[in-house]
Design an enzyme around this catalytic site. Structure first.
Site, PDB file in Angstrom:
ATOM      1  N   ASP A 123       0.856  -1.176   0.000  1.00 26.92           N
ATOM      2  CA  ASP A 123       0.000   0.000   0.000  1.00 26.92           C
ATOM      3  C   ASP A 123       0.894   1.228   0.000  1.00 26.92           C
ATOM      4  O   ASP A 123       2.001   1.207   0.517  1.00 26.92           O
ATOM      5  CB  ASP A 123      -0.920  -0.002   1.220  1.00 26.92           C
ATOM      6  N   ASP A 299      -8.309  -6.579   1.879  1.00 27.57           N
ATOM      7  CA  ASP A 299      -7.278  -6.697   2.898  1.00 27.57           C
ATOM      8  C   ASP A 299      -7.838  -6.045   4.140  1.00 27.57           C
ATOM      9  O   ASP A 299      -8.725  -5.189   4.044  1.00 27.57           O
ATOM     10  CB  ASP A 299      -6.008  -5.947   2.498  1.00 27.57           C
ATOM     11  N   CYS A 337     -14.878 -25.121  12.165  1.00 29.27           N
ATOM     12  CA  CYS A 337     -13.667 -24.583  11.536  1.00 29.27           C
ATOM     13  C   CYS A 337     -12.624 -25.689  11.368  1.00 29.27           C
ATOM     14  O   CYS A 337     -12.454 -26.531  12.247  1.00 29.27           O
ATOM     15  CB  CYS A 337     -13.104 -23.446  12.383  1.00 29.27           C
ATOM     16  N   CYS A 339      -9.332 -25.056  10.729  1.00 25.82           N
ATOM     17  CA  CYS A 339      -7.998 -24.460  10.831  1.00 25.82           C
ATOM     18  C   CYS A 339      -7.112 -25.288  11.762  1.00 25.82           C
ATOM     19  O   CYS A 339      -7.606 -26.122  12.522  1.00 25.82           O
ATOM     20  CB  CYS A 339      -8.092 -23.018  11.323  1.00 25.82           C
ATOM     21  N   CYS A 342      -8.244 -25.006  15.506  1.00 27.75           N
ATOM     22  CA  CYS A 342      -9.486 -25.682  15.881  1.00 27.75           C
ATOM     23  C   CYS A 342      -9.381 -27.204  15.754  1.00 27.75           C
ATOM     24  O   CYS A 342     -10.075 -27.940  16.458  1.00 27.75           O
ATOM     25  CB  CYS A 342     -10.644 -25.159  15.036  1.00 27.75           C
ATOM     26  N   HIS A 369      -6.074 -18.614  13.448  1.00 28.32           N
ATOM     27  CA  HIS A 369      -7.495 -18.965  13.288  1.00 28.32           C
ATOM     28  C   HIS A 369      -8.244 -17.920  12.461  1.00 28.32           C
ATOM     29  O   HIS A 369      -8.971 -18.253  11.528  1.00 28.32           O
ATOM     30  CB  HIS A 369      -8.155 -19.124  14.660  1.00 28.32           C
TER      31      HIS A 369
END
Length: 406
Positions: A123, A299, A337, A339, A342, A369
RNA sequence: GGGGAUAUGGCACAGCGGCAACUGCGGCGGACUGUAAAUCCGCUCCCUCUGGGUUCCUUGGUUCGAGUCCAAGUAUCCCCA
């Protein structure tokens, strides 16, 4: 040694340092920065696509985790990658302050510097112009500002010097220098930000020469559809930008207010064939609705910042892991979830303990997560678009409990 | 046995005649949107709560007024025997 050239604009001359230009690609691969639209949803404006960069392809819609200072706070690059991250954000303002873009160029560029071989987007610092407004003096030529979050020294940026920083860093996608205004702002102020951002877009476009880097223009215009339209029309005239950022949203306005202009902007005015990057949006529900409006890239610091503050995203809404109700809770953050946190045996009770004790692992696990949560959400969105039932996907999400808590 | 010091809300500390009482920690809750953020903001004695009640080891005293001054007692800590 970096060579020096002079860039002259109407009122001033400034020295621009081009560091290690020999690292730049000498010719452009024709596949770079093309955008293939793979599927368009029949009932919404959602699209699924692929954006090609020198460091890999980016499937869209996509969420881009933020690593402002060349690090996603607390996470190893390998971890970030293992979560499914396809492209990372970094920031030219912060990196030009510390450690300096010329140093990063000297060390081989941002990718090797931060041990990330995938695509990177930097950015410009336009958001800092907004958030540090009290320490900035804007003019048509550029922006004079105090680096209050570093040593407080005055710096002077023009679109040209900003592009040089971006080129020294060497990200795959770089954003033009723009002026982002808050909400509410007077129409006059918004109009002026469009004019300034448009003029700066022209100058960035002229100053940007690096072939292995895509320069995105940024649409401003606040909550005024006619100004948004003026902004994108100017960008289309100004040059062949390979993609467009949409800035000036998520600056304090209610979500509905954003969609009032975002939806027609995407549907009626944004070029269909270029990726559209909605800057700074990371609220799951807003992501899902924005994809329906036709947004391809996002983002946001939200997943990582809130993670470090003890907040976990879930399909039931946000969870404050510090809350007493989790002290004895032996379940995962979200049983739906997949991930690593999890599925890895980390309980709510353990996370509650880590957050309360200010253990750094709390921020790390919750960042993992939350990033996974948004990446996975966009992956699911893409699958739904490819299957032609994104409208149903949105409806299902909105009818679930998630909305009220996000 | 002698001498000295200290007792304040869950903890640690401040307070030197006008106090429901500084500050930090802890506890409870909230915020976070192109990262000035492992940060920031509330609340944290009781009640029938734009008010009222009861507090600063205990008891008594001085004073218009005492967490603050005086006396006695109690407890804890330190030093010397």
């Amino acid at each position: 040694m970096p060579h020096t050239e002079k860039t002259t604009t109407s009122k001033f001359t400034t020295e621009v340092h081009c560091a290690h230009q020999e690292l730049w690609a000498s010719e452009k691969d024709p596949a770079w920065f093309t955008y293939d639209i793979v599927a368009e949803d029949p009932t919404t404006h959602a699209r699924a696509g692929v954006f090609h960069t020198p460091h890999g392809d980016i499937p869209t819609p996509i969420f881009m985790p933020v690593g402002t200072k060349a690090t996603v706070k607390g996470l190893l690059p390998d971890t970030v990658k293992s979560l499914g991250t396809k492209i990372l954000l970094a920031n030219t303002y912060h990196l030009s302050q510390r450690p300096g873009d010329e140093l990063i160029a000297e060390l081989g560029g941002l990718h090797s510097f931060m041990c990330w071989d995938g695509p990177i987007l930097t950015d410009s610092g336009g958001f800092q112009v907004f958030s540090h407004e009290q320490f900035m003096k804007l003019s048509d030529e550029g922006v004079k500002f105090r680096a209050v979050d570093y040593d407080g020294a005055w710096s002077w940026w023009t679109p040209e010097t900003n592009m040089q920083i971006a080129q020294n860093l060497g990200a795959d996608i770089v954003m033009q220098l723009d002026q982002c205004v808050g909400y509410p702002s007077s129409r006059t102020k918004v109009e002026r930000s469009v004019e300034l951002s448009s003029a700066w877009a022209d100058r960035c476009y002229q100053a940007h020469t690096r072939l292995d880097q895509a320069l995105f223009g940024i649409v401003q215009g606040g909550m005024h559809l006619d100004l948004r339209r003026r902004s994108i029309e100017h960008l289309e005239q100004a040059g062949d930008f390979p993609g467009y950022g949409i800035g000036g949203y998520s600056v304090g306005e209610p979500h509905e207010v954003m969609f009032e202009t975002l939806e027609p902007l995407c549907a009626d005015y944004m070029p269909r064939t270029k990726p559209r990057y909605l800057m700074g949006v990371g609220n799951p529900t807003t992501l899902i609705r924005s994809v329906a409006a036709g947004i391809d890239m996002f983002d946001c610091v939200l997943p990582t910042r809130t993670a470090r503050m003890g907040t976990a995203f879930s399909y039931q809404g946000r969870m404050n892991m510090k809350n007493t109700k989790y002290v004895h809770d032996s379940g995962p953050i979200d049983s739906a979830c997949t991930c690593p946190v999890c599925t890895g045996g980390y309980t709510r009770a353990y996370l509650n303990h880590l957050v309360r004790q200010h253990e750094m692992l709390a921020g790390e696990l919750l960042s993992m997560h939350n990033i996974y949560f948004l990446l996975n959400l966009m992956h699911q969105a893409r699958e739904a678009i490819l299957a032609g039932n994104y409208g149903e996907f949105v409806t299902k999400w909105l009818e679930s409990g998630g909305v009220k808590d996000f």
